[in-house]
Design a protein around this motif. Structure first.
Motif, PDB file in Angstrom:
ATOM      1  N   MET B 158       0.779  -1.321  -0.020  1.00  0.00           N
ATOM      2  CA  MET B 158      -0.221   0.094   0.009  1.00  0.00           C
ATOM      3  C   MET B 158       0.847   1.294   0.040  1.00  0.00           C
ATOM      4  N   VAL B 159       2.037   1.313   0.775  1.00  0.00           N
ATOM      5  CA  VAL B 159       3.006   2.443   0.539  1.00  0.00           C
ATOM      6  C   VAL B 159       3.448   2.578  -0.532  1.00  0.00           C
ATOM      7  N   GLU B 160       3.650   1.543  -1.488  1.00  0.00           N
ATOM      8  CA  GLU B 160       4.580   1.451  -2.598  1.00  0.00           C
ATOM      9  C   GLU B 160       3.293   2.300  -3.833  1.00  0.00           C
ATOM     10  N   ILE B 161       2.080   2.011  -3.299  1.00  0.00           N
ATOM     11  CA  ILE B 161       1.067   2.508  -4.153  1.00  0.00           C
ATOM     12  C   ILE B 161       0.873   4.000  -3.876  1.00  0.00           C
ATOM     13  N   ALA B 162       0.762   4.191  -2.512  1.00  0.00           N
ATOM     14  CA  ALA B 162       0.885   5.767  -2.133  1.00  0.00           C
ATOM     15  C   ALA B 162       1.746   6.512  -2.894  1.00  0.00           C
ATOM     16  N   LYS B 163       3.018   5.720  -2.942  1.00  0.00           N
ATOM     17  CA  LYS B 163       4.268   6.473  -3.314  1.00  0.00           C
ATOM     18  C   LYS B 163       4.095   6.916  -4.866  1.00  0.00           C
ATOM     19  N   ALA B 164       3.328   5.843  -5.593  1.00  0.00           N
ATOM     20  CA  ALA B 164       2.978   6.045  -7.153  1.00  0.00           C
ATOM     21  C   ALA B 164       2.302   7.049  -7.315  1.00  0.00           C
ATOM     22  N   LEU B 165       1.110   7.145  -6.272  1.00  0.00           N
ATOM     23  CA  LEU B 165       0.015   8.231  -6.203  1.00  0.00           C
ATOM     24  C   LEU B 165       0.685   9.482  -6.206  1.00  0.00           C
ATOM     25  N   SER B 166       1.777   9.828  -5.244  1.00  0.00           N
ATOM     26  CA  SER B 166       2.172  10.881  -4.916  1.00  0.00           C
ATOM     27  C   SER B 166       2.931  11.618  -5.890  1.00  0.00           C
ATOM     28  N   ALA B 167       3.457  10.649  -6.841  1.00  0.00           N
ATOM     29  CA  ALA B 167       4.142  10.982  -7.907  1.00  0.00           C
ATOM     30  C   ALA B 167       3.429  11.498  -9.155  1.00  0.00           C
ATOM     31  N   ASN B 168       1.805  11.337  -8.789  1.00  0.00           N
ATOM     32  CA  ASN B 168       0.843  11.601  -9.868  1.00  0.00           C
ATOM     33  C   ASN B 168       1.049  10.827 -11.054  1.00  0.00           C
ATOM     34  N   ALA B 169       1.025   9.401 -10.590  1.00  0.00           N
ATOM     35  CA  ALA B 169       1.409   8.510 -11.907  1.00  0.00           C
ATOM     36  C   ALA B 169       0.081   8.354 -12.592  1.00  0.00           C
ATOM     37  N   ARG B 170       0.101   8.499 -13.894  1.00  0.00           N
ATOM     38  CA  ARG B 170      -0.867   7.940 -14.752  1.00  0.00           C
ATOM     39  C   ARG B 170      -0.848   6.598 -15.217  1.00  0.00           C
ATOM     40  N   ILE B 171       0.371   5.961 -15.184  1.00  0.00           N
ATOM     41  CA  ILE B 171       0.328   4.763 -15.576  1.00  0.00           C
ATOM     42  C   ILE B 171       1.137   3.769 -14.286  1.00  0.00           C
ATOM     43  N   LEU B 172       0.323   3.016 -13.906  1.00  0.00           N
ATOM     44  CA  LEU B 172       0.988   2.101 -12.717  1.00  0.00           C
ATOM     45  C   LEU B 172       1.068   0.585 -13.228  1.00  0.00           C
ATOM     46  N   ILE B 173       2.453   0.444 -12.787  1.00  0.00           N
ATOM     47  CA  ILE B 173       2.992  -1.084 -13.397  1.00  0.00           C
ATOM     48  C   ILE B 173       2.914  -1.961 -11.941  1.00  0.00           C
ATOM     49  N   MET B 174       2.038  -2.884 -11.843  1.00  0.00           N
ATOM     50  CA  MET B 174       2.178  -3.678 -10.707  1.00  0.00           C
ATOM     51  C   MET B 174       2.708  -5.249 -11.102  1.00  0.00           C
ATOM     52  N   ASP B 175       3.845  -5.611 -10.378  1.00  0.00           N
ATOM     53  CA  ASP B 175       4.594  -6.876 -10.719  1.00  0.00           C
ATOM     54  C   ASP B 175       4.228  -7.947  -9.695  1.00  0.00           C
TER      55      ASP B 175
END
Lengths: 364, 516, 336
Positions: B158-175
């Motif tokens: 969840m922290v990783e996702i929050a981190k992605a959101l904080s960078a205003n990610a438009r494209i999120l890759i989850m492995d």
């Protein structure tokens, strides 16, 4: 902070015990002298901490302390072997050489992916040889160089002693600057992140190579500053100045809570660690025990100077052992509490299980 | 949610991507497109090129050929920062967090402020406030000053996702985001993925778990051997079809081997009133000769700790064990190994293998002393045993001198198995035996497990994959909060029953995202 | 893998190579008589000090003087770290290179006995400054450190007519020259109500050499005088006393003639220093080495029966420091 506060208490206790055994321990003269010793060690211990927190190591700083002093003596001394240039040329040259060499080491480590231990071991030997070459195997006296007042002088006179010796002032500035950078700036955050997980830092878009290189420049630069102070303090330079000082700095950093795995340590801790190292040294000279022997003759028992290394080594081991025991005890208690808290959600118990696992791997 | 909501211009398009490594073509002319508000599942066996493709997208590696456009604009990434600047965030399977820092620091790591020098001060207050908002958004109810080392794998995700959101990610890759999550945590993750999709974020989802893929994705892109194979809309996809495309041949529906009839049951291991560190009660169970005994439960249910006690890593505090009717109380792994009890740990890369050492060296590690004569290593015997292991398990490796770190997950697991098989085990403990292993290799591992059990070896299998538990186990021990909540076999062994006992609730089955 | 193997082979071959090298040496080593009869042979002489101190610059001047007179080269070797291991290595190296005579200031006479005798068997070995009386050296040139200590001890007794407390500073107390000097001092101050209250070692850490003095002066409020046994202890003592502002309150008596020591005598911080005659060490060592290497048995017959040539000591204080400095500068100039 637990380790730092523990060591701080130990330092206070040590000082108290020494004061009980010899009231001169807290005399102005001894306090100022010891402060100067702590300061000179602390300056480059803070520098090496930057490297240690990223998970690296710098073995070359002891030789760097020696080399900077030797360069200054060679360039500026008016005695035999000196070239008699103005003092500032010597200081600037010494600091530039230090930073440049730190940069080279940093680049070798980050760009060529060489191991820090090996690169800086090479640096340590190489710099020692350079010092030897510069002094031509001999000794260069600083003579009556104005630099000498850097060690003896200071701000605010207390009787004839300076209340704040210049090395202490430099140390305070280095500590303040180091503390600011490490604890309050982006660079500091990156340094901790690299020590915690190099991959995470890399994948967070941090220029890991640049930051790491910078830490080696900081380390070498701080050794350069310390080297200037030592040159002023010793008053004559030979290639023997600074031998093994990198080990004292590492010991001070570890005592102060740095982990050689990286990611841990604070400036406050390094300051405490440096103080402990030097108070032990001073304490071995100051400690005395007054008693009357069988014939009623008043005698004073003193520590055998040969015990110096035994005591320093024992203190370092005791500190890390205690710290680890506390760590294991806390982890075990966390697990016990979690077990007792039946209603706890699965998530929290697994966190504790991980804490226990970590404690094990630490112990192993 | 479906193709109806998809805009005409894709958010991301990759075309003609080719990447060569020395001696290998990792990707050849691969294409991929992603729309805003879409979940694209990227499927393929390990080695199919998924990771390389995503590393290219994340700016970790550069392609040799091909073009990438983001929102219609051609882009080129020379490092992670370039990709981030385009709003691309990559969440790695092995979570990339600095465990010595707190949640806030990790969220903003590398993104502390928009610009400026390294010596600018940190704006702690602003970051903390934003971190709190982000945690609320991903549904993580924890203080933002918590150290990451104290978080569970799910919370770290969840922290990783929050981190992605904080960078205003438009494209999120989850492995493989669920590979280390329990089902409750997975459910929470799926909820957030739905939310992000509704907010117009494009998500590329990589997983080996077919159930998740079928539940989450709008579209599926399949890669095989570094080449693009096909795009499927979810509606057109089925389990068998996807697997067929991935493997390149129609895989028989019989994914799991036929269950064996157990002959007259002989008890091999008896565990009585074993008290685990920190556990409220004690656990008891028994295992038979030639049996595969599954251990189901959520992460943190105590299964790993139980296995560690049986293997002597952390000896139990109290209780008693009998192995083949002889008292068994291992205090170290060595004592367990001497009695023929072996563990293939969950974390292969740290506990199971020495990645830098060769296949042969790893195979001989536990009993290297028996291959030594007067302290000299008997390399000949070592090679013979390693060769036999490679042949028996059909390990794909160029040579037994190959470093294990260079093998795929499935082949690494085979080396772990080979390591123990060389020593004629009594009991083989497999902790998450197929985590991170692709479908083809999974079936093979299952086949080997079945054969080993047929030879009379008792297998204790810990798995968070319910499908695997159901498919492989002769009996299932279910654990919840460090206690055994049930032992199921025969007709009582149903998914519903296992799931109920796992969560401590009898009826909540929605969260068990499993294949139909 | 290959590189590793190669390295392994190389390491395995090393002892063989070394053994071969040694054999060559012993074969090629000419007897003294042969040397004397061969005028084209370059005579190889070496002067090995105990550490790289500027003290040896004065000996070098003596060497240079003899070099000019006799038209012969003398190589000066200074063990960089001042350890017995360093010095042993240098000695073995020189002996295996076929040097005709070696003069050495022995760092640790007892520990180095084996190496010294090994070298003495291969070439003409003499000692200077610090002797190894038990070894098979042919000659010792220098002042016995005991006498030097005695000279300083007598000066200390006159500096403290009422008696008093003194402390001693040195790199390593167990070093032979340190022990001898200290024994000499103790012999001279016996029955003079002078008590040695502390002895501190610095293990050649120059910063510690100074901080030890500061600490001990602070720890013993009633200290009257400090003694420095090794050459760098003088400057360290001077710096500490000046730093503490104890000029005149704590006296100092030291050994050797470092620049900073002589400066401190001129300004009164240090009362006296005992200097040996390092110029004589150099000059006489060179002369005797040359004789032994070229004149063979004739030179050996000329050796003094005691095996010792005493060069004596001089006590330098405020009265003669200026002239001594001038003399010294003159000698050093000749080495430039």
């Amino acid at each position: 902070m637990r380790r730092e506060l523990g060591m701080f208490s130990a330092l206070v206790a040590m000082c108290f015990a020494l004061w009980l055994s010899n009231s001169d321990f807290l005399g102005a003269s001894n306090v100022i002298n010891t402060t100067r010793q702590v300061s000179m060690l602390g300056i480059f211990a803070i520098g090496i901490a930057f490297v240690i927190i990223t998970g690296g190591i710098d073995l070359s700083i002891g030789s760097m302390v020696g080399l900077t002093g030797v360069i200054i003596a060679r360039l500026t001394s008016t005695s035999t072997g000196g070239l008699g240039y103005p003092l500032w040329i010597g200081i600037v040259t010494a600091l530039v050489v230090a930073c440049l060499f730190g940069l080279i080491q940093g680049l070798l480590i980050t760009r060529l992916r060489l191991q820090p231990f090996i690169v800086t071991l090479g640096g340590m030997l190489l710099l020692r040889g350079v010092s030897q070459t510069v002094v031509e195997g001999g000794v260069i006296s600083m003579g009556q160089s104005p630099l000498l007042s850097l060690a003896s002088g200071g701000l605010l006179k207390l009787g004839r002693d300076p209340l704040i010796p210049y090395p202490f002032l430099i140390f305070l500035s280095v500590a303040a600057l180091g503390g600011y950078v490490l604890h309050f700036t982006v660079l500091g955050r990156y340094i901790y992140a690299i020590g915690g997980s190099r991959d995470a830092a890399e994948y967070s878009g941090i220029n890991v190579k640049k930051v790491e290189t910078l830490t080696y420049v900081i380390s070498a630069g701080s050794a350069g500053i310390a080297g200037i102070c030592y040159a002023a303090y010793i008053g004559q330079m030979s290639q023997q100045v600074g031998v093994a000082y990198e080990l004292y700095a590492i010991a001070a950093a570890v005592l102060g809570g740095c982990s050689l795995r990286g990611g841990e340590g604070t400036i406050f801790g390094i300051v405490i660690g440096s103080a402990i190292m030097r108070v032990i040294d001073n304490g071995i000279n100051m400690f005395q025990y007054k008693y009357s022997d069988a014939d009623g003759i008043r005698r004073i028992w003193r520590l055998d100077p040969n015990w110096n290394w035994i005591i320093v080594g024992a203190v370092i081991l005791a500190a890390v052992i205690l710290d680890q025991l506390v760590h294991i005890f806390q982890a075990a208690r966390a697990v016990r509490e979690a077990g007792a808290r039946k209603a706890g959600i699965a998530a929290s118990s697994s966190a504790n299980a991980e804490a226990a696992k970590r404690a094990e791997t630490h112990a192993g | 949610m479906s193709s109806a909501s998809v805009a005409e211009e894709p958010l991301l398009s990759m075309r003609g991507i080719t990447k060569r490594f020395p001696g290998v073509v990792a990707l050849q002319d691969v294409q991929l497109s992603l729309h805003a508000g879409e979940v694209l599942a990227l499927m393929g066996e390990n080695g199919a090129g998924k990771s390389t493709l995503m590393k290219i997208l994340g700016g970790v590696t550069r392609p040799d050929e091909g073009e990438i456009t983001v929102a219609g604009k051609a882009v080129e990434f020379s490092n992670v920062r370039d990709a981030k600047a385009q709003g691309i965030a990559l969440i790695h399977q092995e979570l990339m967090l600095a465990s010595n820092l707190d949640i806030t620091s990790n969220i903003f790591l590398g993104n502390e402020q928009r610009s400026g020098s390294l010596l600018r001060p940190l704006d702690r207050r602003r970051m903390k406030a934003q971190a709190e908002a982000l945690l609320a958004r991903v549904g993580l109810e924890l203080p933002v000053t918590t150290l990451v080392s104290r978080l569970t794998a799910g919370q770290q995700q969840m922290v990783e996702i929050a981190k992605a959101l904080s960078a205003n990610a438009r494209i999120l890759i989850m492995d493989e985001p669920t590979s280390s999550l329990g089902s409750g945590e997975s459910e929470q993750l799926f909820k957030i993925i739905h939310q992000l999709r509704a907010n117009g974020i494009g998500i590329i989802y990589i997983s080996h778990r077919m159930g998740e893929v079928m539940e989450l994705s709008d579209r599926i892109t399949v890669l095989r051997d570094g080449r693009y194979v096909s795009d499927l809309l979810r509606a057109d996809a089925s389990h068998d079809k996807i697997v067929g495309l991935m493997v390149g041949r129609a895989l028989s529906n019989q994914y799991f081997p036929q269950k064996r009839e157990l002959a007259a049951p002989t008890t091999r291991l008896v565990v009585e009133e074993l008290e685990l560190p920190g556990a409220p009660g004690a656990v008891s169970f028994s295992a038979r000769k030639g049996e595969i005994l599954g251990f189901a439960g959520l992460i943190g249910a105590g299964r790993t700790e139980l296995m560690q006690a049986i293997f002597g890593v952390t000896p139990a505090k109290a209780g008693r064990m009998l192995l083949s009717e002889v008292r068994y109380a291992p205090k170290t792994p060595r004592e367990a190994i001497d009695r023929g009890v072996y563990l293939a740990p969950e974390d292969r890369k740290h506990h199971g293998l020495v990645l830098r050492m060769s296949v042969a060296e790893n195979s001989s590690l536990p009993n290297v002393a028996t291959y030594a004569r007067f302290g000299w290593l008997d390399r000949k015997t070592e090679r013979r045993v390693a060769d036999a292991g490679v042949k028996r398990l059909r390990t794909k490796t160029p040579s037994i001198k190959q470093a294990v770190g260079n093998l795929s997950g499935g082949n690494q697991q085979k080396v772990v198995l080979a390591k123990w098989l060389a020593m004629q085990p009594q009991i083989l403990i497999l902790d998450e035996p197929t985590r991170g292993i692709d479908v083809g290799a999974k079936a093979e591992i299952y086949q080997h497990m079945s054969e080993l059990a047929g030879e009379g070896i008792t297998i204790l299998m810990v798995s968070s994959d319910l499908e695997e538990i159901m498919g492989m186990s002769d009996r299932v021990v279910v654990m919840h909060e460090r206690r055994i909540t049930g032992v199921l076999e025969g007709s009582a062994l149903t998914q519903l029953a296992v799931a109920g006992l796992m969560t401590g609730r009898a009826h909540d089955v929605d969260s068990m995202a499993v294949a139909s | 893998m290959n590189a590793k193997r190669k390295l392994g082979l190389l390491l395995a071959a090393l002892p063989v190579l070394v053994a071969l090298g040694c054999n060559n040496d012993s074969k090629s080593k000419p007897s003294a008589a042969q040397t004397a009869s061969d005028p084209d042979k370059i005579v190889k002489l070496a002067f090995v000090t105990n550490n790289p101190s500027q003290f040896w610059k004065i000996s070098e001047a003596g060497l240079k003087k003899y070099e000019k007179e006799a038209k012969v080269q003398v190589d000066m070797k200074m063990p960089p770290n001042g350890t017995p291991e360093d010095q042993n290595q240098i000695l073995q190296n020189l002996a295996s290179q076929g040097y005709d005579a070696i003069a050495v200031s022995v760092i640790a006479p007892n520990d180095q006995l084996g190496v010294l005798n090994e070298v003495a068997a291969k070439t003409n070995l003499i000692t200077f400054d610090s002797d190894a009386a038990k070894s098979k050296r042919l000659l010792y040139i220098g002042t016995n450190n005991f006498d030097a200590g005695k000279a300083l001890g007598e000066r200390i007794a006159t500096l403290l007519p009422q008696g008093g407390k003194i402390a001693v500073f040195v790199g390593t107390l167990s070093a032979d020259n340190a022990t001898q000097r200290l024994n000499g001092i103790e012999a001279a101050i016996k029955d003079k109500k002078i008590e040695i209250v502390d002895k501190r070692e610095d293990n050649t850490d120059r910063a510690k050499a100074r901080s030890n003095v500061e600490d001990i002066i602070n720890a013993h409020k009633d200290l009257n005088l400090v003694v420095g046994l090794w050459n760098y202890n003088g400057p360290a003592i001077a710096a500490a006393i000046q730093g503490l502002g104890k000029q005149g309150k704590v006296l100092a008596a030291v050994f050797d003639e470092d620049d900073a020591t002589l400066d401190a005598i001129a300004n009164g911080t240090i009362a006296a220093t005992v200097v040996q005659k390092p110029f004589q060490f150099g000059y006489l060592s060179a002369k005797w080495m040359h004789d032994l290497a070229t004149k063979g048995d004739a030179a050996k017959k000329a050796l003094p029966a005691s095996g010792i040539i005493d060069t004596g000591v001089t006590v330098i204080d405020k009265t003669n420091v200026a002239s001594f400095k001038a003399e010294l500068a003159e000698m050093k100039k000749s080495t430039q």
